[in-house]
Design a protein around this motif. Structure first.
Motif, PDB file in Angstrom:
ATOM      1  N   VAL A 207      43.967 -20.681  30.523  1.00 21.25           N
ATOM      2  CA  VAL A 207      45.050 -19.734  30.222  1.00 21.25           C
ATOM      3  C   VAL A 207      45.215 -18.765  31.387  1.00 21.25           C
ATOM      4  O   VAL A 207      46.330 -18.443  31.796  1.00 21.25           O
ATOM      5  CB  VAL A 207      44.771 -18.961  28.916  1.00 21.25           C
ATOM      6  N   TRP A 208      44.094 -18.324  31.959  1.00 16.26           N
ATOM      7  CA  TRP A 208      44.189 -17.396  33.076  1.00 16.26           C
ATOM      8  C   TRP A 208      44.915 -18.044  34.267  1.00 16.26           C
ATOM      9  O   TRP A 208      45.760 -17.407  34.909  1.00 16.26           O
ATOM     10  CB  TRP A 208      42.815 -16.893  33.520  1.00 16.26           C
ATOM     11  N   LEU A 209      44.586 -19.300  34.538  1.00 17.87           N
ATOM     12  CA  LEU A 209      45.261 -19.970  35.666  1.00 17.87           C
ATOM     13  C   LEU A 209      46.779 -19.990  35.449  1.00 17.87           C
ATOM     14  O   LEU A 209      47.561 -19.711  36.364  1.00 17.87           O
ATOM     15  CB  LEU A 209      44.738 -21.396  35.841  1.00 17.87           C
ATOM     16  N   LEU A 210      47.187 -20.285  34.209  1.00 16.16           N
ATOM     17  CA  LEU A 210      48.626 -20.263  33.910  1.00 16.16           C
ATOM     18  C   LEU A 210      49.191 -18.862  34.113  1.00 16.16           C
ATOM     19  O   LEU A 210      50.267 -18.674  34.678  1.00 16.16           O
ATOM     20  CB  LEU A 210      48.869 -20.717  32.470  1.00 16.16           C
ATOM     21  N   LEU A 211      48.441 -17.864  33.642  1.00 14.34           N
ATOM     22  CA  LEU A 211      48.878 -16.475  33.795  1.00 14.34           C
ATOM     23  C   LEU A 211      49.029 -16.135  35.269  1.00 14.34           C
ATOM     24  O   LEU A 211      50.017 -15.523  35.691  1.00 14.34           O
ATOM     25  CB  LEU A 211      47.840 -15.523  33.198  1.00 14.34           C
ATOM     26  N   PHE A 212      48.024 -16.535  36.041  1.00 10.98           N
ATOM     27  CA  PHE A 212      48.029 -16.184  37.460  1.00 10.98           C
ATOM     28  C   PHE A 212      49.268 -16.750  38.139  1.00 10.98           C
ATOM     29  O   PHE A 212      49.939 -16.073  38.918  1.00 10.98           O
ATOM     30  CB  PHE A 212      46.751 -16.710  38.120  1.00 10.98           C
ATOM     31  N   VAL A 213      49.596 -18.007  37.795  1.00  9.73           N
ATOM     32  CA  VAL A 213      50.752 -18.634  38.429  1.00  9.73           C
ATOM     33  C   VAL A 213      52.065 -18.066  37.870  1.00  9.73           C
ATOM     34  O   VAL A 213      52.959 -17.665  38.617  1.00  9.73           O
ATOM     35  CB  VAL A 213      50.704 -20.166  38.242  1.00  9.73           C
ATOM     36  N   LEU A 214      52.178 -17.999  36.553  1.00  9.37           N
ATOM     37  CA  LEU A 214      53.480 -17.698  35.943  1.00  9.37           C
ATOM     38  C   LEU A 214      53.766 -16.205  35.836  1.00  9.37           C
ATOM     39  O   LEU A 214      54.923 -15.795  35.840  1.00  9.37           O
ATOM     40  CB  LEU A 214      53.574 -18.347  34.558  1.00  9.37           C
ATOM     41  N   VAL A 215      52.728 -15.387  35.703  1.00  4.09           N
ATOM     42  CA  VAL A 215      52.964 -13.952  35.513  1.00  4.09           C
ATOM     43  C   VAL A 215      52.807 -13.185  36.819  1.00  4.09           C
ATOM     44  O   VAL A 215      53.630 -12.348  37.164  1.00  4.09           O
ATOM     45  CB  VAL A 215      51.997 -13.382  34.449  1.00  4.09           C
ATOM     46  N   TYR A 216      51.738 -13.485  37.577  1.00  3.85           N
ATOM     47  CA  TYR A 216      51.488 -12.699  38.783  1.00  3.85           C
ATOM     48  C   TYR A 216      52.229 -13.258  39.997  1.00  3.85           C
ATOM     49  O   TYR A 216      52.702 -12.528  40.833  1.00  3.85           O
ATOM     50  CB  TYR A 216      49.996 -12.685  39.105  1.00  3.85           C
ATOM     51  N   TRP A 217      52.269 -14.582  40.095  1.00  3.60           N
ATOM     52  CA  TRP A 217      52.663 -15.209  41.337  1.00  3.60           C
ATOM     53  C   TRP A 217      54.175 -15.444  41.396  1.00  3.60           C
ATOM     54  O   TRP A 217      54.883 -14.917  42.256  1.00  3.60           O
ATOM     55  CB  TRP A 217      51.884 -16.526  41.497  1.00  3.60           C
ATOM     56  N   LEU A 218      54.700 -16.275  40.471  1.00  8.03           N
ATOM     57  CA  LEU A 218      56.111 -16.687  40.564  1.00  8.03           C
ATOM     58  C   LEU A 218      57.059 -15.551  40.173  1.00  8.03           C
ATOM     59  O   LEU A 218      56.761 -14.743  39.328  1.00  8.03           O
ATOM     60  CB  LEU A 218      56.346 -17.902  39.669  1.00  8.03           C
TER      61      LEU A 218
END
Lengths: 291, 535
Positions: free
Chosen positions: A280-291
């Motif tokens: 879930v964190w990996l998804l968060l990192f990509v979708l919330v922080y990164w993109l």
């Protein structure tokens, strides 16, 4: 097949489910009273929380006792495994709701809001950019003004947190290898490192929230961006907290000599949960922080 | 092997020795039959509570103008009626049957996770209290009554609503936890507790129906939990999920809600589709027709049900490609459903049929549920829906699917299994009376509502234009007959439980198949402590 007349462990009557439900009734109704400013709310919540805490210790204590006294064999073990997989699936669906909300406001809601005919919309001059705190206007009878805020960036603390969680996934697997090889030192050391990494993640997250509130002007009330950011990372952080508590219990049990190389569902269940939190964190990192 | 058996019997006697009696038996039980009984009793009680609420609504709608209640209270009644009927009557009834019957049908010693099972039940009364308490609290000057948004809890109305919305949010949370626990238990039981030789494709269809129901619950209930959590933070913690001023969108709530809400329809229906074929087969004295076709149809409907949700709000202003997609995908559900209808009818074809009460309910159910399904096709048409949306046509449609398709199906199950569960036969005469009263009064209540909807009467209003008066009057009178007829059901159940009537044989129905009929009626407290071997 050895299953033909095998015995399945059906536990004796237990008071815990009823006490837990009563506790939850107190906790939730107390919370409603508190939010609507009725005085006894806090006390009801406190009492309800005590019930829940009592049951957590009692029920899990009982299960651990049953496990250690050899009541659970392969058949029961398989039940627990399937149950844990289904439970984690339901957690995935819960996070999907919030990821879905993020997708919707970013890709459908805000573009639509910005492209209304200017003669028909109260939100004139609003442009569809992300991150967005919305055009501002009346909310529940009060004027909501869009404050300046600074969005989260992926580099820095979030990247460090990603490393921390990924490493913790490795250490918990290393601990598992230790358990399977009956190397208790490796098991305990691996679990200890995982717990420490979990706590470090939480501390970093707490610092990041503090920074967001005090210096970046980013709060839960910062429109769609603030809401999706804090609710997604907040629920994830809450799951990390639960995972860390579960890992701590497993660590204490390991120190007390629990688990055998071929019989340790509790360890694996918690490890699965930890990997789920990681993904879930990996998804968060990509979708919330990164993109 | 013999050692395993000895420990089993030893543990058994140990268990009984310490089993508490009286109230404590029910509070602490880990027995699937006790828990099933509690679920079914709770469902019956809440069915009567929810029914009483809607009779208040029908009394108000008896003639135009405001007679009995304020519009605010009217709104509270319709919303709580729906939540009670769906979450506290239909779902617990289906779960009660699962608890009672799955271990018997699969040859399992009990449900896989008995304590969790008990927790699943005991979450329901607190949830029901949370839902209905605001009515009482309002009498003491706390808050302004129960949730008044309708069961859909649409934002922004629900964001602005009173304390009742908060109670409803937490009620939904507890109900959700209960459903997830129940689903976990059922999935584990089906995968891990089947008797040796009972392969998945030898399971009764009821187990298949429940398996897919459980998968749907696991996939969608947490989304509803997420949606109401966002509602809560919008109400009290300053988020803007559903407020355009903050960049949120009230339509987001509709998407999240119906992502849960549409599969919910199949969650309510799949368990019924599971046991109706067995009732048809028993009273036609023929095996179930197209067993595998039905299983695959269950799967198809389960999968399709999670990708069609937006047909509940075609009029909200979606792009045309989205409208077309949701229209065609919705209509495609009728294909596997048609397969099911074909199988049900083919099961009876050239059978030696007899019409005891369960069979009356099952056959009546096919026709009435069929009307529900066909009117659903009308609503799935985007162009037609522009006219019928939010009208009484919708109300009539979903009562044909949920009262006829859901509750009348459950009643077929009640009469089918009551002799097995209690050990006594109900009065066939009263059972038939109950069926005919229910079927006639039900149609009298809801057929006029189709006409009202076609004529343009909107739903969820306490007052209406004069031209709707006659149909509303017929509907209201019939609703009271329908409500009162349910007292026959209560009488039948109570007299069976109290042991009036004939003793039931192990298999009271000539053609009934399945492991549950190999056990005595009522089955012993612990059935299948040793698993049977299925050939």
């Amino acid at each position: 097949m050895a299953t033909e007349t095998q015995h399945y462990y059906v536990p004796n009557p237990s008071p815990y489910p009823f006490i837990l439900s009563s506790g939850l009734l107190l906790l939730t109704s107390g919370f409603v009273f508190k939010m609507n400013n009725f005085a006894p709310g806090v006390w009801m919540m406190f009492l309800g929380f005590l019930c829940v805490l009592y049951v957590l210790f009692g029920w899990f204590g009982k299960v651990i006792g049953e496990s250690e006294s050899g009541q659970y064999r392969e058949w029961e073990d398989k039940s627990f495994r399937i149950a844990m997989i289904v439970f984690i699936s339901s957690e995935v669906a819960f996070f999907a709701a919030f990821f879905g909300a993020l997708f919707f406001v970013r890709n459908i809601g805000i573009p639509e809001l910005a492209h209304f005919d200017p003669s028909l919309t109260p939100y004139k001059g609003f442009t569809a950019i992300w991150p967005s705190a919305g055009p501002g206007g009346m909310v529940l009878g009060k004027l909501y003004e869009v404050a300046k805020f600074e969005p989260m960036k992926p580099l820095g603390l979030p990247a460090i947190n990603t490393m921390i969680l990924l490493t913790s996934g490795l250490t918990v697997t290393w601990a598992h290898w230790g358990l399977v090889k009956d190397n208790r030192r490796q098991l305990i050391l691996g679990l200890f490192m995982t717990v420490v990494l979990g706590i470090s993640f939480l501390l970093c997250q707490a610092y990041e929230y503090h920074h967001a509130y005090t210096e970046m002007g980013l709060t839960l009330g910062t429109g769609a961006y603030g809401a999706t950011f804090f609710m997604l990372t907040g629920f994830h952080g809450f799951h990390v907290l639960l995972g860390t508590i579960m890992l701590t219990v497993i660590l204490l049990r390991s120190i007390n000599g629990h688990f055998k190389p071929n019989h340790h569902f509790a360890f694996e269940g918690v490890a699965w949960y930890w990997h789920f939190v990681d993904v879930v964190w990996l998804l968060l990192f990509v979708l919330v922080y990164w993109l | 092997m013999s050692t395993a058996t000895t420990t089993a019997t030893h543990d058994h006697s140990h268990h009984d020795h310490h089993a508490p009696s009286g109230v404590m038996r029910w509070l602490t039980t880990t027995n699937h039959k006790d828990i099933g009984t509690m679920y079914l009793t709770f469902a019956l009680v809440m069915f009567l509570v929810g029914g009483t609420m809607i009779l208040g609504v029908r009394a108000e709608l008896f003639k135009p103008g405001l007679q009995l209640m304020k519009p605010e209270f009217f709104n509270q009644l319709i919303g709580v009626h729906a939540l009670v009927m769906i979450f506290a009557a239909l779902m617990p009834a289906a779960t009660g049957f699962a608890n009672w019957m799955l271990p018997l049908q699969l040859g399992a010693p009990d449900m896989a996770l008995p304590r969790l099972n008990n927790w699943g039940f005991w979450l329901l009364p607190p949830a029901a209290i949370l839902l209905t308490a605001p009515f009482t609290l309002a009498l003491f000057g706390i808050g302004d009554g129960a949730v008044a948004t309708g069961w859909t809890l649409y934002a922004p109305l629900s964001v602005q609503g009173g304390i009742g919305v908060d109670f409803a949010i937490f009620s939904v949370h507890l109900l959700g936890i209960s459903s997830v626990l129940g689903s976990i238990n059922i999935i584990v039981t089906i995968f891990n507790m089947r008797a040796p030789g009972m392969t998945l494709f030898k399971m009764p269809l009821f187990a298949w129906g429940w398996l897919i129901t459980a998968f749907l619950l696991i996939a969608t209930i947490p989304v509803l939990a997420g949606a109401v959590t966002m509602l809560l933070t919008d109400r009290h913690f300053g988020t803007h999920f559903f407020d355009a001023a903050g960049g949120g969108d009230p339509i987001l709530f509709q998407h999240l809600f119906w992502f849960f809400g549409h599969p919910e329809v199949y969650i309510l229906l799949l368990p019924v589709w599971g046991f109706i074929p067995h009732i048809l087969s028993a009273f036609s004295r023929k095996p179930v027709y197209g067993y595998k076709a039905q299983v695959y149809s269950f799967w198809a409907i389960g999968i399709l049900s999670v990708v069609v949700w937006a047909h509940h709000f075609f009029t909200v202003g979606m792009p045309v490609p989205a409208l077309l997609y949701f229209m065609y995908s919705t209509m495609s559900i009728s294909l596997p459903l048609a397969v099911l209808f074909f199988c049900w009818i083919a099961t009876m074809w050239k059978g030696s049929m007899s019409f005891e009460t369960p069979m009356l309910f099952a056959t009546g159910w096919i026709i009435l549920f069929g009307i529900g399904g066909l009117t659903g096709l009308v609503l799935a048409d985007v162009a037609a829906d522009a006219q019928y949306h939010h009208s009484y046509f919708v109300v009539a449609h979903f009562h044909y699917t949920l009262f006829a398709g859901g509750i009348m199906g459950i009643m077929a199950g009640v009469y089918f299994w009551l002799p097995k569960m209690t050990g006594y036969m109900y009065s066939e005469k009263l059972g038939k009376l109950h069926f005919w009263m229910t079927a006639i009064a039900f149609n009298m209540t809801f057929i006029p509502q189709f006409f009202l909807g076609l004529a343009g009467m909107p739903r969820r209003i306490p007052d209406y234009a004069l031209q709707f008066a006659e149909f509303n009057m017929i509907s209201s009178i019939a609703a009271f007959i329908l409500g009162l007829s349910q007292l026959i059901l209560v009488y039948n159940i109570v007299s069976c439980v109290r042991g009036k009537g004939e003793k039931a044989k192990d298999n009271p129905w000539e053609g009934a198949q399945g492991l549950e009929w190999t056990l005595p009626s009522p089955p012993p407290y612990h059935s299948f402590t040793e698993q049977p071997v299925v050939k």
